[in-house]
Design a protein around this motif. Structure first.
Motif, PDB file in Angstrom:
ATOM      1  N   ASP A 144       0.826  -1.208   0.000  1.00 26.15           N
ATOM      2  CA  ASP A 144       0.000   0.000   0.000  1.00 26.15           C
ATOM      3  C   ASP A 144       0.858   1.256   0.000  1.00 26.15           C
ATOM      4  O   ASP A 144       0.484   2.277  -0.580  1.00 26.15           O
ATOM      5  CB  ASP A 144      -0.939   0.004   1.199  1.00 26.15           C
ATOM      6  N   TYR A 156       0.757   4.173  -2.842  1.00 26.95           N
ATOM      7  CA  TYR A 156       0.592   5.591  -2.500  1.00 26.95           C
ATOM      8  C   TYR A 156       1.620   6.440  -3.234  1.00 26.95           C
ATOM      9  O   TYR A 156       1.285   7.492  -3.797  1.00 26.95           O
ATOM     10  CB  TYR A 156       0.731   5.765  -0.995  1.00 26.95           C
ATOM     11  N   ALA A 167      -4.749   4.255  -6.532  1.00 28.30           N
ATOM     12  CA  ALA A 167      -5.818   4.333  -5.538  1.00 28.30           C
ATOM     13  C   ALA A 167      -6.686   3.085  -5.585  1.00 28.30           C
ATOM     14  O   ALA A 167      -6.812   2.432  -6.622  1.00 28.30           O
ATOM     15  CB  ALA A 167      -6.682   5.572  -5.784  1.00 28.30           C
ATOM     16  N   VAL A 223     -15.563   5.676   3.989  1.00 30.51           N
ATOM     17  CA  VAL A 223     -15.327   5.533   2.553  1.00 30.51           C
ATOM     18  C   VAL A 223     -16.600   4.939   1.965  1.00 30.51           C
ATOM     19  O   VAL A 223     -17.026   3.862   2.361  1.00 30.51           O
ATOM     20  CB  VAL A 223     -14.128   4.625   2.251  1.00 30.51           C
ATOM     21  N   GLU A 262     -15.130  10.058   0.032  1.00 38.32           N
ATOM     22  CA  GLU A 262     -14.473   9.982   1.333  1.00 38.32           C
ATOM     23  C   GLU A 262     -14.969  11.110   2.226  1.00 38.32           C
ATOM     24  O   GLU A 262     -15.076  12.259   1.785  1.00 38.32           O
ATOM     25  CB  GLU A 262     -12.954  10.073   1.166  1.00 38.32           C
ATOM     26  N   CYS A 316      -9.997  -0.655   1.795  1.00 31.61           N
ATOM     27  CA  CYS A 316     -11.100   0.253   2.112  1.00 31.61           C
ATOM     28  C   CYS A 316     -11.110   0.579   3.602  1.00 31.61           C
ATOM     29  O   CYS A 316     -11.266   1.732   4.007  1.00 31.61           O
ATOM     30  CB  CYS A 316     -12.419  -0.377   1.691  1.00 31.61           C
ATOM     31  N   LYS A 348      -8.249   2.879   4.542  1.00 30.40           N
ATOM     32  CA  LYS A 348      -8.493   4.267   4.168  1.00 30.40           C
ATOM     33  C   LYS A 348      -9.425   4.923   5.170  1.00 30.40           C
ATOM     34  O   LYS A 348      -9.213   6.082   5.569  1.00 30.40           O
ATOM     35  CB  LYS A 348      -9.101   4.332   2.766  1.00 30.40           C
TER      36      LYS A 348
END
Length: 216
Positions: free
Chosen positions: A42, A46, A51, A80, A89, A181, A184
């Motif tokens: 991840d 980033y 995404a 999310v 978001e 998910c 986030k």
């Protein structure tokens, strides 16, 4: 479990496995951009600007990943949302003393309330709430007594949504499971504890919505 610190904008952009090394790259650097992740994959995504994308959802279905956080008297909520329009978001915070006593649990309950209200406003028929807090559904089922005004409103509003033909499914996932998910939502909740929000939402109006419906 260790963390990976991805520095997108700093003295030496890259991935660092300890905060001290990452901090040296961003502290005092103008407009530094960085985030921490539970997985190296991840962190790399980033830095590449990749995404997480919403899954394909049946018409009338909304997926909401929720999380709550707490820091220094501030409860943060992160949500999310995936619907037919794409990914959205949201994050907001409260420092109300009675809610602060519930710490991150308050943040997560508020996140669910926001998601349910969002689904009702969109006219959805099915809401999937993805969460990592074990007991979220127990106030709804009656396994847990609603001992606070927040849990009371929580139960009332979820039952109200059911009467409006919104089927709510609670999907428990394992904490730190690297679900993108959920991660986030967790990051958004943590951001909110810094007294940052991207939506001005008053959860207390939900009680008035329920009461107004009962009087009709």
């Amino acid at each position: 479990m260790g963390k990976y610190y991805a520095v997108k904008r700093g003295r030496n952009p890259g991935i660092y496995e300890d905060w001290q090394s990452a901090r040296e790259q961003v502290e005092g650097f103008p407009n530094a951009e960085y985030r921490s992740f539970a997985s190296e994959k991840d962190a790399i995504a980033y830095l590449k600007g990749e995404a997480w994308n919403c899954p394909d959802l049946p018409k009338g279905t909304i997926l909401a990943c929720v999380d709550g956080s707490y820091k220094d008297g501030v409860c943060g909520s992160g949500i999310v949302v995936c619907d037919q329009e794409g990914l959205h978001e949201f994050h907001f915070w409260t420092d109300e003393p009675e809610l602060a006593k519930m710490r991150n649990v308050a943040g997560e309950i508020l996140a669910v309330l926001f998601a349910v209200n969002y689904a009702l406003q969109k006219g959805a028929k099915h809401l999937v709430v993805r969460h990592d807090f074990e007991n979220l559904h127990r106030w709804i089922s009656g396994e847990y007594r609603t001992k606070t005004f927040l849990t009371e409103i929580y139960r009332e509003f979820v039952h109200f949504a059911g009467k409006k033909n919104l089927h709510i499914e609670f999907e428990k996932i394992k904490s730190h499971s690297k679900d993108p998910c959920n991660e986030k939502a967790d990051a958004l909740a943590k951001l909110a504890t810094e007294r940052k929000r991207n939506v001005d939402w008053n959860w207390e109006v939900l009680r008035d919505v329920v009461r107004s419906d009962e009087s009709n």
